[in-house]
Write an enzyme that holds these catalytic residues in place. Structure first.
Site, short mmCIF file in Angstrom:
data_model
loop_
_atom_site.label_atom_id
_atom_site.label_comp_id
_atom_site.label_asym_id
_atom_site.label_seq_id
_atom_site.Cartn_x
_atom_site.Cartn_y
_atom_site.Cartn_z
N GLU A 444 -67.10 -4.31 -24.26
CA GLU A 444 -68.41 -4.08 -23.59
C GLU A 444 -68.89 -5.35 -22.91
O GLU A 444 -70.09 -5.64 -22.90
CB GLU A 444 -69.47 -3.59 -24.59
CG GLU A 444 -69.34 -2.14 -25.01
CD GLU A 444 -69.57 -1.16 -23.88
OE1 GLU A 444 -70.07 -1.56 -22.81
OE2 GLU A 444 -69.21 0.02 -24.07
C1 LIG Z 1 -60.49 -2.83 -29.54
C2 LIG Z 1 -60.86 -2.72 -28.10
C3 LIG Z 1 -61.51 -1.59 -27.65
C4 LIG Z 1 -61.81 -1.46 -26.29
N1 LIG Z 1 -62.38 -0.29 -25.83
C5 LIG Z 1 -62.45 -0.08 -24.48
C6 LIG Z 1 -62.82 1.21 -23.96
O1 LIG Z 1 -63.12 2.14 -24.70
N2 LIG Z 1 -62.81 1.38 -22.61
C7 LIG Z 1 -62.47 0.38 -21.76
O2 LIG Z 1 -62.46 0.61 -20.57
N3 LIG Z 1 -62.14 -0.85 -22.23
C8 LIG Z 1 -62.11 -1.10 -23.56
N4 LIG Z 1 -61.73 -2.33 -24.03
C9 LIG Z 1 -61.46 -3.40 -23.11
C10 LIG Z 1 -62.51 -4.50 -23.13
O3 LIG Z 1 -63.72 -4.03 -22.60
C11 LIG Z 1 -61.93 -5.71 -22.35
O4 LIG Z 1 -60.87 -6.23 -23.13
C12 LIG Z 1 -62.98 -6.75 -22.10
O5 LIG Z 1 -63.91 -6.29 -21.17
C13 LIG Z 1 -62.38 -8.07 -21.60
O6 LIG Z 1 -61.48 -7.86 -20.56
P1 LIG Z 1 -60.04 -8.52 -20.63
O7 LIG Z 1 -59.45 -8.22 -21.95
O8 LIG Z 1 -59.30 -8.10 -19.43
O9 LIG Z 1 -60.30 -10.07 -20.59
P2 LIG Z 1 -60.45 -10.96 -19.26
O10 LIG Z 1 -61.35 -10.27 -18.31
O11 LIG Z 1 -59.12 -11.35 -18.79
O12 LIG Z 1 -61.21 -12.24 -19.84
C14 LIG Z 1 -60.53 -13.29 -20.54
C15 LIG Z 1 -61.51 -14.41 -20.82
O13 LIG Z 1 -61.94 -14.97 -19.57
C16 LIG Z 1 -63.35 -14.92 -19.46
N5 LIG Z 1 -63.70 -14.61 -18.08
C17 LIG Z 1 -63.22 -13.62 -17.31
N6 LIG Z 1 -63.77 -13.67 -16.09
C18 LIG Z 1 -64.64 -14.70 -16.09
C19 LIG Z 1 -65.53 -15.27 -15.13
N7 LIG Z 1 -65.65 -14.76 -13.92
N8 LIG Z 1 -66.27 -16.33 -15.51
C20 LIG Z 1 -66.18 -16.84 -16.74
N9 LIG Z 1 -65.36 -16.35 -17.68
C21 LIG Z 1 -64.61 -15.30 -17.37
C22 LIG Z 1 -63.80 -13.84 -20.43
O14 LIG Z 1 -65.13 -14.07 -20.91
C23 LIG Z 1 -62.77 -13.98 -21.55
O15 LIG Z 1 -63.17 -14.98 -22.43
C24 LIG Z 1 -61.48 -2.50 -25.39
C25 LIG Z 1 -60.85 -3.65 -25.87
C26 LIG Z 1 -60.52 -3.77 -27.18
C27 LIG Z 1 -59.77 -5.00 -27.65
#
Ligand SMILES: Cc1cc2nc3c(=O)[nH]c(=O)nc-3n(C[C@H](O)[C@H](O)[C@H](O)COP(=O)(O)OP(=O)(O)OC[C@H]3O[C@@H](n4cnc5c(N)ncnc54)[C@H](O)[C@@H]3O)c2cc1C
Length: 607
Positions: A444
């Site tokens: 989220e």
């Molecule tokens: C158990 C679980 C349940 C989930 N459930 C759902 C679901 O039901 N539906 C769904 O759609 N998704 C779901 N997700 C996905 C989740 O919402 C994403 O993993 C999350 O939004 C982070 O995206 P990412 O993993 O791609 O990390 P990334 O976006 O790659 O981020 C990696 C790191 O970089 C930082 N970062 C990224 N961009 C920036 C920026 N511009 N400036 C500063 N820092 C930045 C982030 O804060 C983080 O620390 C789930 C994930 C998990 C693990």
């Protein structure tokens, strides 16, 4: 492990005495049925379900986890039966419109229920929890046909729903979404792509799962302006609501996770799956974000849920486990050693947990009132009022989601610490709470994304600091009223007045510096979010302390003197021991960017 007990005394104190929910409900167009008796009966019923049915499945659900075999996902033993009881009790429909089978109560009633269910068993809570986003999206953007086709079984809980945003290459940055939707001659769409990390994406609790999917139309603009929203059911649904064929949505696998292991997190493959568009073309992300505030409050609850769960286990342990003697002399001379609770450092840990759980509850209960009013304005067709409330709630949201989930992890870890080495051992359940809590700062919107949303979007770009001025005006009103109050409440009021001024100054200084150094927003954002969280929580602790002092003095409260006294003492602990952390965050937020930005990208490590 100590059995979960819903904290009904604190919930009632905050609802009825601090935030005056009875008067709040009386002002809402859908509040007539939320009489004190009915709300209390709902609290009792949700507490019973949480304590007797869901909490006993928490540990076993973690051990067993969800299983994946040949595309089929099985939830742990007991989950199906528990879900059937959840559906039979009508719990999913509490706050959804009566025309779709709900009970039409204000949203906050669902928040109280979710807090208890989530504290008892967060993994279980994820299944109905994800449906809420799906239902809200269809309610707001669906056509009449889509509403009548999908809402009744979703609202009853007969089906569940998901939110399919994330893909392997993007979670925070949804501009990179690649899933595609091809229009068909009959007006429907065929959706193709792979979504990862989809909570409740596949399971055996219900006969159907309704996916809300973000995908691109052919020729759609690149980036966030080319994303549309689709309803894609696991099993197709005929116009009369009966089930049709199995749709081309398959579960590739489920993730092996650190925590919330009984919640199925699925990789979903959409392979020309039949779907229908919801809302306008290319405006899918906008639509999705309409409900982000409420969804994120749902996750903020996870912060206080794990703080509460961990505290409930740590407290009796600290009262029973013995170690050495208190520094001021023997407290239990008849025993071989004094109980842990006599030691100041153990008290620090317990009080920190309590302060996070109860202070966070206050923050959420106020946000839930704003959400009630916002939904009411939408229902009553008052767009200006709706927008004003949405903006107010929008200011709370990143603070609640970001700060409370970070604090929830701290509280869960402190629970393990109170148990010493025994906290690290599976049987005691404390390490599970810490593992389960960890996800809350990631999904989220990560804490980093919440922090950028708060400082960049809401405070600087969106309102040029007005949202902080509005909130601090509320703090000042409280301070003026209690400035000369005797004892601790007067001290708190004076501290709050200083913090209100300081928060505005901090905002202005960042605003001025950010105009010259664009990296400043990013380098300051996390500390700004945490600073805001500590100060906001101080206000909600002061509210509780002032009410407790008033009711204790006039004898008109429903609680005991000891309860009120403990409230004032916990508030004092918060002001003296936790609020000063805001100063560290303030200094860090004001630090120039060079120390984080000067390191060459290739100079982070030398091999
Ligand atoms: C158990 C679980 C349940 C989930 N459930 C759902 C679901 O039901 N539906 C769904 O759609 N998704 C779901 N997700 C996905 C989740 O919402 C994403 O993993 C999350 O939004 C982070 O995206 P990412 O993993 O791609 O990390 P990334 O976006 O790659 O981020 C990696 C790191 O970089 C930082 N970062 C990224 N961009 C920036 C920026 N511009 N400036 C500063 N820092 C930045 C982030 O804060 C983080 O620390 C789930 C994930 C998990 C693990």
């Amino acid at each position: 492990m100590t059995p979960y007990k819903a904290p009904l005394r604190d919930m009632r104190f905050q609802m009825n005495e601090v935030f005056d929910y009875p008067a709040h409900y009386a002002r809402l167009s859908n509040g007539a049925d939320a009489t004190p008796d009915i709300v209390d009966a709902i609290l009792e019923g949700a507490a019973e379900l949480s304590e007797d049915i869901l909490a006993p499945l928490n540990l076993s659900g973690d051990r067993e986890g969800c299983q994946f075999k040949d595309g089929v996902v099985s939830t742990p033993a007991g989950f199906k039966e528990a879900y059937a009881q959840f559906v039979a009790g009508g719990w999913q429909g509490l706050s959804f419109p009566t025309e779709y089978g709900g009970q039409g109560l204000p949203v906050s009633v669902s928040v109280f229920k979710s807090e208890m269910m989530g504290t008892a068993n967060w993994s279980f809570n994820m299944y109905p929890g994800l449906s809420i986003g799906c239902i809200n999206t269809i309610l707001r953007y669906g056509t009449e046909a889509q509403k009548s086709q999908y809402l009744p079984p979703l609202v009853s809980g007969k089906w569940t729903g998901t939110m399919c945003l994330t893909e392997a290459q993007c979670g925070s940055d949804l501009a990179q979404i690649r899933a595609k939707a091809e229009p068909q001659a009959d007006g429907s769409y065929r959706v193709t792509g792979t979504k990862v990390f989809i909570s409740s994406g596949e399971h055996d609790l219900t006969e159907n799962i309704i996916h809300i999917v973000l995908a691109r139309l052919p020729g759609a603009p690149a980036g966030t302006r080319g994303i549309s929203l689709f309803i894609v059911p696991k099993v197709t649904v005929n116009a009369d609501g009966s089930l049709g064929e199995r749709n081309a949505v398959t579960c590739g696998h489920i993730e092996h996770k650190m925590g919330i292991r009984a919640s199925a997190t699925a990789v979903l493959n959409f392979d020309n799956a039949a779907g229908s568009m919801i809302g306008e073309p290319n405006k899918g992300l906008e639509a999705m974000f309409t409900f982000m505030n409420t969804a994120r409050i749902g996750t903020a609850i996870q912060g206080i849920a794990h703080a509460e769960a961990s505290f409930q286990c740590a407290l009796p342990y600290a009262q029973e486990r013995r170690s050495m003697r208190a520094l001021s002399g023997k407290k239990e001379p008849e025993q071989a050693a004094d109980a842990l609770i006599w030691h100041a450092d153990v008290r620090r840990m317990l009080l920190t947990q309590k302060a996070i759980a109860e202070g966070g509850r206050g923050m959420i209960y106020r946000a839930a009132q704003l959400a009630d009013k916002m939904f009411d304005a939408a229902k009553e067709g008052e767009p200006a009022k709706y927008e004003e409330l949405e903006n107010r709630l929008g200011f709370y949201t990143p603070i609640l989601k970001g700060f409370l989930t970070e604090m929830g992890i701290e509280a869960a870890n402190l629970g393990m610490q109170v148990f010493g080495g025994h906290g690290y051992i599976q049987e005691n359940g404390m390490e599970q709470i810490a593992r389960d809590a960890r996800i809350a700062t990631l999904y989220e919107g990560t804490t980093g994304i919440q922090a950028l949303d708060l400082l960049g979007r809401k405070v600087l770009l969106g309102t040029k600091g007005q949202c902080v001025r509005d909130f601090t005006a509320t703090m000042w009103r409280f301070s003026r009223k209690h400035l000369f109050a005797a004892g601790r409440v007067g001290n708190m009021a004076r501290t709050l007045a200083r913090r209100a001024t300081q928060w505005n100054l901090l905002t202005t200084r960042i605003m001025l510096r950010a105009s010259k150094d664009r990296e400043l927003v990013g380098s300051a954002s996390f500390d700004y979010l945490m600073y805001s969280g500590y100060v906001m929580m101080a206000y909600f602790w002061a509210l509780q302390a002032a009410k407790a002092a008033e009711l204790s003095a006039n004898g008109q409260g429903k609680e005991s003197k000891d309860f009120y006294q403990s409230k004032i003492q916990t508030a004092a602990f918060y002001f003296e021991r936790l609020l000063p952390r805001a100063d560290g965050h303030r200094s860090a937020a004001l630090a120039p960017t060079w120390s984080v930005m000067q390191v060459d990208k290739d100079h982070f490590a030398f091999k």
